[in-house]
Design an enzyme around this catalytic site. Structure first.
Site, mmCIF file in Angstrom:
data_model
loop_
_atom_site.group_PDB
_atom_site.id
_atom_site.type_symbol
_atom_site.label_atom_id
_atom_site.label_comp_id
_atom_site.label_asym_id
_atom_site.label_seq_id
_atom_site.Cartn_x
_atom_site.Cartn_y
_atom_site.Cartn_z
ATOM 1 N N GLY A 64 -62.796 -53.122 -4.756
ATOM 2 C CA GLY A 64 -61.437 -53.606 -4.566
ATOM 3 C C GLY A 64 -60.761 -52.868 -3.419
ATOM 4 N N CYS A 65 -59.609 -53.367 -3.013
ATOM 5 C CA CYS A 65 -58.904 -52.787 -1.862
ATOM 6 C C CYS A 65 -58.305 -51.417 -2.189
ATOM 7 C CB CYS A 65 -57.844 -53.753 -1.357
ATOM 8 S SG CYS A 65 -56.761 -54.442 -2.639
ATOM 9 N N TYR A 66 -57.504 -51.337 -3.243
ATOM 10 C CA TYR A 66 -56.973 -50.034 -3.646
ATOM 11 C C TYR A 66 -58.103 -49.037 -3.916
ATOM 12 C CZ TYR A 66 -52.105 -51.698 -4.419
ATOM 13 O OH TYR A 66 -50.823 -52.175 -4.280
ATOM 14 N N THR A 84 -61.019 -48.773 -2.649
ATOM 15 C CA THR A 84 -61.642 -48.308 -1.403
ATOM 16 C C THR A 84 -60.806 -47.205 -0.769
ATOM 17 O OG1 THR A 84 -62.734 -50.427 -0.981
ATOM 18 C CG2 THR A 84 -62.342 -48.995 0.923
ATOM 19 N N ALA A 85 -59.518 -47.446 -0.601
ATOM 20 C CA ALA A 85 -58.648 -46.455 0.044
ATOM 21 C C ALA A 85 -58.566 -45.165 -0.765
ATOM 22 C CB ALA A 85 -57.251 -47.045 0.239
#
Length: 343
Positions: free
Chosen positions: A148-150, A152-153
């Site tokens: 997911g995006c969150y 990953t960061a």
């Protein structure tokens, strides 16, 4: 050439996949599916692809998709797990950009996504597609669960500290903000311009679906269970994620900057900025890169990590293409060396 199919090509992640794959020198787009838009030329829905993608949307068909070497699922949660087993049986590799194969425990999946898992046996073999952690496993994978995006960061931000065992893993904090495209391309009141514009709010404080994924990944990195407070926020912008991460040092470290630079020295898509930097989301817009800065305010025992990505690229479609490159033995940056868009 790698023959590629995309299931669910009408969302923001789908069109971002199309933008990247249409320019990829080793890809031949074979099929793009959509039940609702079957028969419509792709470039009619997405005019930025005129002259680059000449396919029309088709009904999803295993017979058609089985002619591909790899199929990307850019579908809502719960769709891929019903179709993936048949594709794998026909020798097709799969990269799922939804959450169907991210959580290893099917009980956790049902708790957070409200449905039983449709193929628990295949769930066990899915490889979590964070290349900076699982590159060797991705090379051999038939099925990759794109992060997911969150997650990953957040994971890339905490990784050097947890891998070195330098912080208290029970008191991590992730304060993260995302642009509205993270909610997907659908009609919902809270993402309307008049609702999201000129406003800023937290959501999912009691528990967000990405929480178990982040904790699972951080546990894998550090080799121990973690305690994480994760609070996502909605920003009045289209794309981008900014994660401000907090961790408490358990031993003195002379040079955190060197730790981060050494950890990511050979990573094409993680950029550790010079000491004292404050990365901006605009610096990664349209690019498959995570830019990170590490701070130790007043020389205390709290480390603050700033991590920014484009949620649609390194947080979704770009990372999926990065995983495809690894799976097919290509240079990892093939088709992904786009410079971020400014202004």
């Amino acid at each position: 050439m790698i023959k590629v199919g995309i299931v669910g090509g009408t969302g923001y992640t789908g069109v971002e996949l199309l933008r990247l794959l249409a320019q990829h020198p080793q890809v031949a787009l074979q099929a793009i599916t959509s039940r609702s838009e079957a028969g419509m030329p792709v470039a009619q829905m997405f005019p930025n692809l005129r002259g680059r993608v000449n396919l029309t949307f088709t009904e999803p068909s295993v017979d058609n998709l089985s002619q591909c070497d790899v199929v990307f699922f850019a579908t809502p949660n719960g769709v891929a797990m019903k179709q993936v087993p048949e594709l794998l049986a026909k020798g097709v590799k799969v990269i799922d950009l939804a959450a169907d194969f991210r959580l290893k425990n099917p009980v956790d999946w049902q708790q957070w996504y409200g449905m039983p898992h449709a193929c628990e046996d295949i769930l066990a073999e899915a490889v979590y597609g964070l290349p900076e952690v699982n590159r060797e496993a991705i090379k051999k994978a038939r099925l990759v669960a794109n992060p997911g995006c969150y997650p990953t960061a957040v994971q890339l931000g905490f990784l050097p500290l947890l891998k070195a065992g330098l912080v208290d893993a029970n008191s991590l904090i992730a304060d993260a903000k995302s642009g509205v495209s993270g909610a997907g391309r659908k009609a919902e009141v809270h993402t309307l311009l008049c609702e999201a514009g000129d406003s800023f709010k937290a959501y999912g404080v009691a528990g967000h679906r990405h929480l178990p994924e982040i904790k699972q990944g951080l546990q894998h990195i550090g080799g121990q269970a973690v305690g994480l407070t994760f609070v996502p926020h909605l920003l009045p912008m289209i794309r981008g994620i900014h994660a401000t991460l907090y961790a408490r040092l358990t031993q003195d470290v002379s040079d955190l900057q060197a730790l981060y630079e050494q950890t990511y020295a050979n990573e094409s898509f993680v950029d550790v900025l010079p000491a004292g930097s404050h990365p901006e989301t605009r610096s990664v817009r349209g690019a498959n890169v995570c830019r990170i800065a590490v701070h130790r305010p007043q020389g205390g025992d709290t480390v603050v990590i700033l991590s920014v990505i484009d949620n649609l690229v390194k947080g979704a479609a770009g990372q999926a293409v990065q995983n495809m490159n690894i799976m097919f033995g290509l240079a990892e940056d093939t088709g992904l060396m786009h410079i971020a868009l400014l202004p």
